[in-house]
Design a protein around this motif. Structure first.
Motif, short mmCIF file in Angstrom:
data_model
loop_
_atom_site.label_atom_id
_atom_site.label_comp_id
_atom_site.label_asym_id
_atom_site.label_seq_id
_atom_site.Cartn_x
_atom_site.Cartn_y
_atom_site.Cartn_z
N ARG A 1 0.84 -1.20 0.00
CA ARG A 1 0.00 0.00 0.00
C ARG A 1 0.87 1.24 0.00
NH1 ARG A 1 -5.21 1.05 1.60
NH2 ARG A 1 -5.66 -1.13 1.24
N TYR B 1 -6.38 1.16 -4.59
CA TYR B 1 -6.18 1.53 -3.18
C TYR B 1 -4.87 2.32 -3.11
CZ TYR B 1 -9.40 -2.17 -1.44
OH TYR B 1 -10.47 -2.99 -1.15
N MET C 1 -2.12 2.41 4.75
CA MET C 1 -2.90 1.54 5.63
C MET C 1 -2.09 1.26 6.89
SD MET C 1 -4.71 -2.12 4.81
CE MET C 1 -3.29 -2.87 4.04
N GLU D 1 -5.71 -0.79 10.95
CA GLU D 1 -6.71 -0.87 9.87
C GLU D 1 -6.71 -2.26 9.24
OE1 GLU D 1 -7.28 2.42 6.67
OE2 GLU D 1 -5.53 2.96 7.88
N TYR D 2 -5.51 -2.79 9.04
CA TYR D 2 -5.40 -4.12 8.46
C TYR D 2 -6.05 -5.16 9.38
CZ TYR D 2 -3.37 -8.63 7.24
OH TYR D 2 -3.21 -9.95 6.94
N SER E 1 -9.90 -5.09 9.45
CA SER E 1 -10.67 -5.13 8.21
C SER E 1 -11.63 -6.32 8.19
CB SER E 1 -9.73 -5.15 7.00
OG SER E 1 -8.98 -6.34 6.98
N PHE F 1 -8.20 -7.08 3.14
CA PHE F 1 -6.93 -6.58 2.60
C PHE F 1 -5.90 -7.69 2.33
CE2 PHE F 1 -8.55 -2.68 4.85
CZ PHE F 1 -9.02 -2.08 3.68
N SER G 1 -3.03 -3.94 -4.03
CA SER G 1 -3.43 -2.52 -3.96
C SER G 1 -3.88 -1.98 -5.31
CB SER G 1 -2.27 -1.65 -3.45
OG SER G 1 -2.15 -1.76 -2.05
#
Lengths: 384, 128
Positions: free
Chosen positions: A171, A182, A186, A190-191, A194, A204, A324
């Motif tokens: 990312r 994307y 990140m 966040e990962y 998800s 992801f 991504s």
């Protein structure tokens, strides 16, 4: 004198989540081919070879595209090997030019791929998918790669945050690629937060499905010398298909069997590489390929993930990869080749790796029952 | 009443191959019998969540899409099978495998469903 064919152009049709109705599969393939020819500075009437890979071109075939593009060729191929199609076509194209069967070949891939088309494709991927997997129901390979991820995690003592290093690092690279779907950075949180898709895989860990196209142009060194652009040579290509009859565990891949031969033929070692473009349908497969091809020192996977990939930002999949940038069907098999050619030609604006001269590109794909059966790899170098 | 799960068995060398092949990957012969592969150990489990909560059937009605619990099962006979398992099944569990939808081996549409093994027939299974 031996002919050593070189790659002189790379192009793409912009990856899109929701293409307009009139943008068909052939639209994406054609745009990519035209973009690659423009990058090479070669006109369509100089092309005398054409290869294409697509899941959704039917009822058309390569020759229909030729006709629609106005190309007259001496060499044609259509490739059905998905994630391994790009390198497979390159392997054939290099030999065709060496043999004098063609002089300038365009290799293109692309698909219009939305949810409905994606599920149609995966449910009828092959007879076994249709008859033994789709009825479970399975709907695509996510669950299979969830198994492989768990298996690999057990073998190497990895947690989710370890696998996350790959999508997070890619990312980071995607920020420099305007063509990635994307692009926002990140965080690890966040990962981890998800949406679960097939635990332990979350959104992801899975490629965003897009429509798009990718293409490259290969020609003789004589013609390449007349072009005002750097050329990219092919030091070696090796492939192995159906290495284990689908009776292995899927995390010990065919790449382990071709590694020695690939590096010997290329005359270089993994530590000489400036960048790698690894087929990234799922993070676990990036690790399997890196490990089996000898890029992970002492197979200390955890250290490689956190130190080499995340902290040092060693260049892997600098387009953001399919994770991504997106996976446009069979285009995924050419995505890494296009990015490698851009990097080695000094044309990766916004994400250029300094002094990129030597790169590894891999192709992997065609899940027959439990894991991919097709493996191929190319070592590319900047030659002028 | 469930039908035990059977897989193709090479009549020449005895290798079990599932899903079915044309030639045996071990000895190259092309004649097949069948063998029981109805017990095994769950290697991994995952849950497939439907992309859409409801799906329209070709004749217009709507069908609720459910979560599917899927597993890789290593059969005691040899082949690794991708199948459905009962919710709550975990890696390491022993299971029995039943053919669902068809009594014959390797027919199109054959679905394998693994059910938790009842205590009465637990224990080491016979390979066949």
């Amino acid at each position: 004198m031996a002919v050593t064919p070189v790659i002189v152009g790379a192009g793409q049709a912009r990856y899109e989540r929701h293409p307009a109705v009139e943008r068909r599969t052939e639209t994406f393939i054609a745009e990519a081919a035209i973009d690659a020819l423009a990058d090479a500075g070669i006109s369509p009437n100089e092309v005398d070879g054409f290869g294409v890979a697509s899941f959704s071109l039917a009822p058309d075939h390569a020759v229909d595209l030729l006709w629609k593009l106005g190309l007259r060729v001496r060499w044609v191929m259509e490739d059905t090997n998905g994630g391994a199609s790009g390198i497979n076509m390159l392997q054939h194209a290099v030999r065709a030019i060496e043999a004098g069967d063609a002089e300038t070949i365009v290799l293109a891939a692309g698909d219009r791929m939305e949810k409905r088309e994606f599920h149609l494709m995966t449910d009828r991927y092959n007879r076994v998918a249709r008859d033994f997997l789709a009825p479970l129901p399975l709907n695509g390979p996510n669950a299979l790669f969830a198994f492989l991820t768990q298996r690999y995690a057990r073998e190497h003592g990895l947690e989710r945050e370890d696998f996350g290093c790959i999508p997070i690092a890619q990312r980071g690279w995607a920020a420099g690629n305007p063509g990635a779907v994307y692009r926002a950075p990140m965080s690890l949180q966040e990962y981890l937060d998800s949406v679960p898709i097939a635990p332990p895989l979350t959104r992801f860990d899975c490629v965003p499905i897009v429509s798009g196209g990718d293409a490259i142009v290969i020609t003789t060194p004589e013609r390449a010398a007349r072009l005002r652009r750097p050329a990219v040579g092919v030091r070696a290509i090796r492939a192995l298909h159906n290495h284990d009859q689908q009776e292995g565990d899927g995390i010990h891949s065919g790449f382990a069997e071709i590694a020695d031969s690939l590096w010997t033929a290329a005359g270089v070692r993994p530590e000489d590489l400036d960048a790698a473009f690894i087929y990234d349908d799922y993070p676990v497969m990036v690790l399997v390929q890196l490990g089996d091809l000898g890029l992970i020192p002492d197979m200390d996977v955890k250290r490689y993930l956190h130190r080499t990939i995340l902290e040092d930002r060693w260049p892997i999949n600098t387009s953001g990869g399919q994770l991504s940038a997106g996976q446009a069907g069979a285009s995924g098999g050419m995505h890494g080749l296009v990015e490698a050619v851009r990097q080695l030609s000094g044309r990766a604006d916004g994400r250029q790796v300094e002094d990129a001269e030597l790169a590894l590109v891999t192709g992997y794909g065609m899940v027959l029952y439990t894991h991919g059966a097709c493996h191929n790899a190319a070592v590319l170098e900047r030659v002028a | 009443m469930s039908t035990p799960f059977v897989v193709p068995r090479c009549t020449n060398c005895g290798h079990l191959a599932y899903p079915p092949r044309i030639l045996c990957p071990v000895c190259g012969h092309g004649t097949w019998g069948r063998a029981l592969a109805d017990t095994g150990v769950v290697e991994e489990v995952t849950v497939r969540r439907p992309v859409f909560k409801r799906r329209q059937l070709p004749w217009g009605n709507w069908l609720d899409q459910e979560e599917t619990v899927l597993a890789a099962v290593r059969t005691d006979a040899g082949p690794r099978i991708v199948c459905r398992v009962a919710p709550g099944t975990r890696a390491g569990d022993r299971v029995t495998l039943a053919a669902r939808g068809s009594t014959a081996i390797a027919l199109p549409g054959q679905v394998v469903e693994a059910e938790p093994q009842s205590p009465s027939n637990a224990g080491p299974a016979q390979g066949s």
